[in-house]
Design a protein around this motif. Structure first.
Motif, short mmCIF file in Angstrom:
data_model
loop_
_atom_site.label_atom_id
_atom_site.label_comp_id
_atom_site.label_asym_id
_atom_site.label_seq_id
_atom_site.Cartn_x
_atom_site.Cartn_y
_atom_site.Cartn_z
N UNK A 41 0.80 -1.24 0.05
CA UNK A 41 0.17 -0.02 0.00
C UNK A 41 1.04 1.28 -0.10
N UNK A 42 0.52 2.29 -0.54
CA UNK A 42 0.97 3.60 -0.46
C UNK A 42 0.72 4.50 0.62
N UNK A 43 1.39 5.61 0.74
CA UNK A 43 1.03 6.22 2.08
C UNK A 43 -0.22 6.76 2.03
N UNK A 44 -0.87 7.24 1.40
CA UNK A 44 -2.30 7.65 1.29
C UNK A 44 -3.23 6.47 1.74
N UNK A 57 -6.35 3.77 11.30
CA UNK A 57 -5.63 3.54 9.87
C UNK A 57 -4.80 2.50 10.05
N UNK A 58 -4.20 1.93 9.10
CA UNK A 58 -3.26 0.73 9.01
C UNK A 58 -2.03 1.53 9.65
N UNK A 59 -1.44 2.65 9.25
CA UNK A 59 -0.32 3.57 9.78
C UNK A 59 -0.91 3.76 11.34
N UNK A 60 -1.68 3.99 11.75
CA UNK A 60 -1.96 4.34 13.27
C UNK A 60 -2.02 2.86 13.82
N UNK A 99 -0.32 12.21 11.54
CA UNK A 99 -0.60 13.46 10.74
C UNK A 99 0.08 13.31 9.34
N UNK A 100 -0.19 14.37 8.60
CA UNK A 100 0.25 14.57 7.02
C UNK A 100 1.97 14.11 6.90
N UNK A 101 2.72 14.62 8.16
CA UNK A 101 4.03 14.56 8.01
C UNK A 101 4.48 12.95 8.38
N UNK A 102 3.62 12.31 9.01
CA UNK A 102 4.18 11.08 9.44
C UNK A 102 4.37 10.16 8.49
N UNK A 103 5.14 9.21 8.28
CA UNK A 103 5.62 8.38 7.28
C UNK A 103 5.47 6.88 7.72
N UNK A 104 5.13 6.02 6.71
CA UNK A 104 5.17 4.60 6.86
C UNK A 104 6.52 4.17 7.21
N UNK A 105 7.70 4.80 6.58
CA UNK A 105 9.12 4.50 6.57
C UNK A 105 9.54 4.68 8.13
#
Length: 176
Positions: A41-44, A57-60, A99-105
């Motif tokens: 999946x991509x960042x969005x 969210x998955x990132x969360x 947030x917007x600045x948080x990344x998967x990496x």
């Protein structure tokens, strides 16, 4: 645009293992299941809260599990008193609110580092060893490593169910 890596290797736990190998096998299985749910999946997509009214969210979820690994192994087991990674007084659930600045990496790297530290802290201990950190707020009793492993399996299993729903809503992918 960053994309979560390809599907990780996931090994079925042994059906004949001893207690410790069984607990560690199931915990690792569930850790890899969460990574699998995020793969490709991509960042969005990883930040998409697609199961209203929930804002999960998955990132969360990955950030949350980094906090959970840290809390149980570093703070409860080893009494390292490691500060929260994402949670603050202003947002006690900050792990679940990227947030917007948080990344998967960053989240993935942090989560994997917390898993590595958890393994390092647990390795020299027996399942009966008591945690050095704060006791249960419910009973006042300390936690042994066996309880921590069992709780971590439960924690991942619950959140992997959330991840299943999120992933299916994002791109239709289903599976265990």
């Amino acid at each position: 645009m960053t994309t979560a890596e390809a599907a990780p290797e996931r090994t079925e736990p042994s059906t004949l293992a001893g207690e410790r190998e069984m607990l560690e096998g199931w915990l690792d299985y569930h850790r890899e299941t969460l990574a699998l749910k995020c793969s490709g999946l991509d960042e969005k997509q990883l930040k998409e809260a697609c199961v209203p009214p929930s804002d999960l969210t998955l990132l969360g979820l990955v950030r949350h599990m980094a906090e959970v690994e840290r809390g149980w192994f570093r703070n409860r087991l080893a009494d390292e008193r490691a500060a929260p990674l994402y949670c603050t007084d202003a947002d006690p659930d900050g792990d679940l609110h990227p947030g917007e600045a948080d990344t998967w990496e960053e989240a993935y790297t942090t989560w994997r580092a917390e898993i590595a530290r958890a393994r390092e802290l647990a390795a020299p201990r027996s399942l009966d060893d008591l945690g050095e950190g704060p006791p249960s707020r419910h009973t006042g009793d300390p936690y042994n490593l066996r309880w921590i492993y069992t709780h971590m399996i439960e924690e991942y299993a619950r959140h992997n169910g959330h991840a299943d729903l999120l992933r299916e809503r994002i791109d239709g992918t289903t599976g265990d």
